[in-house]
Scaffold this active site. Sequence first.
Site, PDB file in Angstrom:
ATOM      1  N   ARG A  93       0.828  -1.200   0.000  1.00  0.00           N
ATOM      2  CA  ARG A  93       0.000   0.000   0.000  1.00  0.00           C
ATOM      3  C   ARG A  93       0.865   1.252   0.000  1.00  0.00           C
ATOM      4  O   ARG A  93       0.572   2.203  -0.713  1.00  0.00           O
ATOM      5  CB  ARG A  93      -0.916  -0.010   1.229  1.00  0.00           C
ATOM      6  CG  ARG A  93      -1.767   1.239   1.369  1.00  0.00           C
ATOM      7  CD  ARG A  93      -2.687   1.142   2.586  1.00  0.00           C
ATOM      8  NE  ARG A  93      -3.701   0.126   2.415  1.00  0.00           N
ATOM      9  CZ  ARG A  93      -4.022  -0.792   3.324  1.00  0.00           C
ATOM     10  NH1 ARG A  93      -3.386  -0.835   4.476  1.00  0.00           N
ATOM     11  NH2 ARG A  93      -4.964  -1.663   3.095  1.00  0.00           N
ATOM     12  N   TYR A  94       1.907   1.244   0.822  1.00  0.00           N
ATOM     13  CA  TYR A  94       2.831   2.377   0.902  1.00  0.00           C
ATOM     14  C   TYR A  94       4.070   2.018   0.090  1.00  0.00           C
ATOM     15  O   TYR A  94       4.514   0.869   0.132  1.00  0.00           O
ATOM     16  CB  TYR A  94       3.226   2.623   2.357  1.00  0.00           C
ATOM     17  CG  TYR A  94       2.055   2.818   3.287  1.00  0.00           C
ATOM     18  CD1 TYR A  94       1.317   3.995   3.254  1.00  0.00           C
ATOM     19  CD2 TYR A  94       1.688   1.832   4.188  1.00  0.00           C
ATOM     20  CE1 TYR A  94       0.242   4.183   4.108  1.00  0.00           C
ATOM     21  CE2 TYR A  94       0.610   2.010   5.049  1.00  0.00           C
ATOM     22  CZ  TYR A  94      -0.099   3.185   5.005  1.00  0.00           C
ATOM     23  OH  TYR A  94      -1.164   3.363   5.853  1.00  0.00           O
ATOM     24  N   ARG A  97       7.289   0.149   1.964  1.00  0.00           N
ATOM     25  CA  ARG A  97       7.165  -0.998   2.861  1.00  0.00           C
ATOM     26  C   ARG A  97       6.032  -1.911   2.420  1.00  0.00           C
ATOM     27  O   ARG A  97       5.018  -1.436   1.904  1.00  0.00           O
ATOM     28  CB  ARG A  97       6.978  -0.564   4.314  1.00  0.00           C
ATOM     29  CG  ARG A  97       5.839   0.398   4.583  1.00  0.00           C
ATOM     30  CD  ARG A  97       6.182   1.255   5.815  1.00  0.00           C
ATOM     31  NE  ARG A  97       5.056   1.966   6.390  1.00  0.00           N
ATOM     32  CZ  ARG A  97       4.635   3.160   5.969  1.00  0.00           C
ATOM     33  NH1 ARG A  97       5.180   3.742   4.911  1.00  0.00           N
ATOM     34  NH2 ARG A  97       3.636   3.751   6.578  1.00  0.00           N
ATOM     35  N   CYS A 106      -2.991 -18.179  14.221  1.00  0.00           N
ATOM     36  CA  CYS A 106      -2.648 -17.343  15.376  1.00  0.00           C
ATOM     37  C   CYS A 106      -2.632 -18.214  16.633  1.00  0.00           C
ATOM     38  O   CYS A 106      -3.277 -19.258  16.680  1.00  0.00           O
ATOM     39  CB  CYS A 106      -3.697 -16.252  15.577  1.00  0.00           C
ATOM     40  SG  CYS A 106      -3.850 -15.149  14.164  1.00  0.00           S
ATOM     41  N   CYS A 110      -8.693 -13.518  18.372  1.00  0.00           N
ATOM     42  CA  CYS A 110      -9.287 -12.378  19.055  1.00  0.00           C
ATOM     43  C   CYS A 110     -10.667 -12.133  18.462  1.00  0.00           C
ATOM     44  O   CYS A 110     -10.827 -12.124  17.244  1.00  0.00           O
ATOM     45  CB  CYS A 110      -8.391 -11.161  18.856  1.00  0.00           C
ATOM     46  SG  CYS A 110      -6.656 -11.544  19.221  1.00  0.00           S
ATOM     47  N   CYS A 113     -10.904  -9.320  15.833  1.00  0.00           N
ATOM     48  CA  CYS A 113      -9.858  -9.288  14.799  1.00  0.00           C
ATOM     49  C   CYS A 113     -10.338  -8.673  13.493  1.00  0.00           C
ATOM     50  O   CYS A 113     -11.395  -9.022  12.983  1.00  0.00           O
ATOM     51  CB  CYS A 113      -9.365 -10.695  14.519  1.00  0.00           C
ATOM     52  SG  CYS A 113      -8.147 -10.755  13.187  1.00  0.00           S
ATOM     53  N   ARG A 115      -8.954  -9.204  10.703  1.00  0.00           N
ATOM     54  CA  ARG A 115      -8.793 -10.204   9.636  1.00  0.00           C
ATOM     55  C   ARG A 115      -9.574 -11.468   9.953  1.00  0.00           C
ATOM     56  O   ARG A 115      -9.233 -12.555   9.512  1.00  0.00           O
ATOM     57  CB  ARG A 115      -7.308 -10.555   9.460  1.00  0.00           C
ATOM     58  CG  ARG A 115      -6.474  -9.405   8.987  1.00  0.00           C
ATOM     59  CD  ARG A 115      -5.250  -9.880   8.211  1.00  0.00           C
ATOM     60  NE  ARG A 115      -4.475  -8.716   7.793  1.00  0.00           N
ATOM     61  CZ  ARG A 115      -3.328  -8.342   8.350  1.00  0.00           C
ATOM     62  NH1 ARG A 115      -2.788  -9.064   9.317  1.00  0.00           N
ATOM     63  NH2 ARG A 115      -2.699  -7.264   7.924  1.00  0.00           N
ATOM     64  N   ASP A 276     -11.350  -1.505  13.883  1.00  0.00           N
ATOM     65  CA  ASP A 276     -11.720  -1.577  12.464  1.00  0.00           C
ATOM     66  C   ASP A 276     -13.145  -2.086  12.303  1.00  0.00           C
ATOM     67  O   ASP A 276     -13.704  -2.707  13.209  1.00  0.00           O
ATOM     68  CB  ASP A 276     -10.750  -2.507  11.727  1.00  0.00           C
ATOM     69  CG  ASP A 276      -9.356  -1.898  11.620  1.00  0.00           C
ATOM     70  OD1 ASP A 276      -9.272  -0.707  11.268  1.00  0.00           O
ATOM     71  OD2 ASP A 276      -8.373  -2.612  11.901  1.00  0.00           O
ATOM     72  N   ASP A 313      -7.455   3.069  10.628  1.00  0.00           N
ATOM     73  CA  ASP A 313      -7.257   2.570   9.268  1.00  0.00           C
ATOM     74  C   ASP A 313      -8.513   2.898   8.478  1.00  0.00           C
ATOM     75  O   ASP A 313      -9.604   2.451   8.832  1.00  0.00           O
ATOM     76  CB  ASP A 313      -7.005   1.061   9.286  1.00  0.00           C
ATOM     77  CG  ASP A 313      -5.592   0.731   8.873  1.00  0.00           C
ATOM     78  OD1 ASP A 313      -5.239   1.023   7.710  1.00  0.00           O
ATOM     79  OD2 ASP A 313      -4.841   0.194   9.709  1.00  0.00           O
ATOM     80  N   LYS A 320      -3.590   4.427   6.924  1.00  0.00           N
ATOM     81  CA  LYS A 320      -3.791   4.921   8.288  1.00  0.00           C
ATOM     82  C   LYS A 320      -3.825   6.435   8.317  1.00  0.00           C
ATOM     83  O   LYS A 320      -3.119   7.089   7.561  1.00  0.00           O
ATOM     84  CB  LYS A 320      -2.653   4.432   9.180  1.00  0.00           C
ATOM     85  CG  LYS A 320      -2.640   2.928   9.382  1.00  0.00           C
ATOM     86  CD  LYS A 320      -1.456   2.512  10.246  1.00  0.00           C
ATOM     87  CE  LYS A 320      -1.350   1.000  10.319  1.00  0.00           C
ATOM     88  NZ  LYS A 320      -1.060   0.399   8.995  1.00  0.00           N
TER      89      LYS A 320
END
Length: 351
Positions: A93-94, A97, A106, A110, A113, A115, A276, A313, A320
């Site tokens: 996206r950037y 990076r 995981c 969570c 989450c 995702r 999110d 985000d 962000k």
Amino acid sequence: MTASSGTTLRSLGELVDAGLLDRRDAPAIAPVVTRYAVAITPTMASLIDGGDPADPIARQFVPTPAELDARPEERPDPIGDEAHSPVPGIVHRYPNRVLLKVLHVCPVYCRFCFRREVVGPGEGAMLPPVVVDNALDYVASHPEVWEVILTGGDPFMLSPRRMAGIMERLATIDHVKIVRLHTRVPAVDPDRVGGDLIAALKASGKTVYVALHANHPRELGPAARAACARLIDAGIAMVSQTVLLRGVNDDAETLGALMRGFVEARVKPYYLHHGDLAPGTGHFRVSLAEGQALVAALRGRLSGLCQPTYVIDLPGGHGKATAARSGVVALSDSGAEIEDYKGGRHIYPPP
Ligand SMILES: *Cc1c(COP(=O)(O)O)cnc(C)c1O
Ligand code: SF4
């Protein structure tokens, strides 16, 4: 009645047996568990106070029927990663990076989450080696990529052997200077941070940062702090990330204790994420106004070392944005009006 056992809890039956769930509630939760993965490590289970119906650790990991309550503004890909994925496993996206998503597994799952529609065990949970190789080819052929961020899932769930393989390949890519890994493992399964894993992390020869995701001060117990110390003493820098969550850390006392806990463990607070728009997570979100007030409250009462950057985000893949209020409340040719940490207003002259 505290739950603790030697293995990760993964099914409704195990949660009931561990005293984390009332058997009578199980039928209402069954469809949640079918839809979204469940895992609670022994370390996290042992931190839950079974006598507290609002326990902040249980709230993060024990499934509830509220997760079936999807709201119209929520979306399966809440931060728009898919639109920025040039090859499988990479999100670019950037310019400077990339995210490298090597697995969908995981140590815990969570309930909030972002995702949640893609993480979980089973089919396709690990990227096949050839796909990881292709993703690393992409990094190698993009000289503008200065930093590679391993995420997932949780990259600390890789075997030390596979981790070393990825790091050795990164070692051959000169333009990559920084390798960052986002993980929850040092807090939720600290024993996993062993000598083999640390040696694998160091195999890139790059500057390595580990971003520890933790949301409540209780997560930073002695074993977690010791795991951080092993990483840091090995020359790895650590930063934190926290999700602002209703009923977990949405008060200045708890949030402040968490940030102090990070700093005491030599983990520099980095990001406080606004929640999110992931499906079925509305009960965790606070308003932006509440988030801003909390962050402003930390300003006066905690050391500057303890201040995270509050970020949101943007849905749709726009990246962000900072979410905190600015201290500069008005700006004009005749000067600026600036608010101090107690809320007093002051005029600052123009140049
Ligand atoms: C959040 C994010 C990053 C990392 O952003 P930093 O501000 O450098 O921590 C990189 N790529 C993507 C796609 C992201 O969503
Ligand atoms: S550890 Fe991270 S990726 Fe995994 S379920 Fe929790 S928030 Fe999601």
